[in-house]
Design an enzyme around this catalytic site. Structure first.
Site, PDB file in Angstrom:
ATOM      1  N   CYS A 101      -3.245 -47.428 -29.847  1.00  0.00           N
ATOM      2  CA  CYS A 101      -4.230 -46.696 -29.459  1.00  0.00           C
ATOM      3  C   CYS A 101      -5.510 -47.486 -29.544  1.00  0.00           C
ATOM      4  O   CYS A 101      -5.889 -48.650 -28.842  1.00  0.00           O
ATOM      5  CB  CYS A 101      -4.184 -45.394 -30.176  1.00  0.00           C
ATOM      6  N   HIS A 134       1.446 -43.331 -29.843  1.00  0.00           N
ATOM      7  CA  HIS A 134       1.716 -43.483 -31.336  1.00  0.00           C
ATOM      8  C   HIS A 134       3.134 -43.393 -32.009  1.00  0.00           C
ATOM      9  O   HIS A 134       3.458 -42.551 -32.326  1.00  0.00           O
ATOM     10  CB  HIS A 134       0.652 -42.405 -32.147  1.00  0.00           C
ATOM     11  N   GLU A 186       4.331 -44.602 -34.726  1.00  0.00           N
ATOM     12  CA  GLU A 186       4.100 -44.343 -36.237  1.00  0.00           C
ATOM     13  C   GLU A 186       4.062 -42.607 -36.327  1.00  0.00           C
ATOM     14  O   GLU A 186       4.294 -42.289 -37.356  1.00  0.00           O
ATOM     15  CB  GLU A 186       2.893 -44.919 -36.859  1.00  0.00           C
TER      16      GLU A 186
END
Lengths: 232, 82
Positions: free
Chosen positions: A86, A203, A205
């Site tokens: 990002c 994302h 994560e």
């Protein structure tokens, strides 16, 4: 094996990345403050998402001149794996560690939702262990994720197999309806020529536990852990 | 002296903010406005009284940081009274 997660003023996904690496994948992980001029002895670097320097001027424009970014450039030049997520992707673009640029989402809205990704190339440290023919469900959360590359660059990216992820529908087709931001050619992630630096808007994560709605992000971290294991 | 910099998106780049503002102006009845582009205005205070020197410095600042020349144009203006 050690991971480094960069921290800029305004980073807000640094702890998510740390959590994914340290607690979910059990790897030694440390934060690296943007003022540090060395990465220490890390084996891979995550440039996390957020709003470094408040996105002033342009997303990532000021962060790229942080002292730590010189160390990241050196690390990348030596073949070290670097993943920009990002805002981290935006920083890597501004630092010219990745080609192209990022514009405001076509529809001008900040978009936060689950998207489906097709892995276009497994030839990177972060995608080698992504299963074949499997779409990844990973969230995006950004206002400026509209990736842009001029025609020549786009052709180069395609010819060199540097497009890593594309936004697709449930059938795996690259259709405009699956594109959350207007990115050229539905591009969600790319890599550099040497293939060790990867940038992506979604994302991973935030997709590492069932309670988060998806565990597909794990494949990326498993890939790089495997990559490091075999190169150590 | 002061140097003014105007940064705009290159013609080939879609300017969604400009486009949205244009639509709003059309809805308000501004029929004769055929296009809107939105950019940035930056004012530098430069420690020199030589316009050429100030211009060169501003150009360097644009190339290095202030503009992303992949998608933006910049114009450097030195006010007449300088």
């Amino acid at each position: 094996m050690k991971f480094g997660v960069l921290v800029f003023p305004g980073s807000n996904c640094d702890h998510d990345a740390y959590h994914a690496l340290k607690h979910i994948h059990g790897t030694e992980t440390r934060f690296i403050w943007h003022k540090e001029s060395s990465l220490g002895d890390v084996d891979a670097v995550i440039v996390p998402g957020g709003f470094s320097y408040g996105d002033y001027l342009r997303s990532g424009a000021i962060a790229r001149f942080s002292p730590v970014m010189n160390a990241v450039a050196d690390f990348a030049a030596k073949g070290g794996p670097v993943l920009g997520i990002c805002n981290g992707f935006q920083i890597l673009l501004e630092a010219r560690l990745l080609p192209g640029t990022m514009m405001a989402n076509e529809h001008l809205r900040f978009t936060c939702k689950q998207v489906l990704l097709k892995t276009e190339s497994h030839q990177t440290p972060f995608t080698s262990k992504v299963p074949e023919n499997t779409l990844l469900e990973i969230p995006v959360a950004h206002g400026e994720g509209n990736y842009y590359a001029e025609k020549e660059l786009l052709k180069e990216l395609e010819d060199q197999d540097q497009i890593i992820f594309r936004y697709v529908n449930a059938q795996g087709d690259t259709v405009p309806e699956a594109n959350p931001n207007g990115s050229v050619s539905n591009i969600a992630g790319i890599c550099n020529k040497a293939r060790n630096v990867v940038g992506m808007m979604p994302h991973p994560e935030r997709a590492v536990e069932k309670s988060l709605g998806s565990e597909d992000g794990r494949y990326l971290f498993e890939s790089v852990i495997n990559h490091i294991t075999y190169s150590l | 002296m002061q140097v003014e910099i105007v940064i705009t998106l290159r013609e080939s780049i879609l300017d969604p903010k400009g486009k949205a503002s244009h639509h709003a102006l059309e809805n308000l009845g501004f029929k004769d406005i055929s296009g809107v582009r939105i950019g940035k205005f930056i004012q530098l205070d430069v420690d020199t009284d030589q316009p050429e020197k100030a211009r060169q410095l501003a150009e360097k600042a644009c190339e290095k940081l202030l503009a992303n020349t992949v998608m933006e144009n910049y114009e450097i203006r030195i006010p007449d009274n300088a």
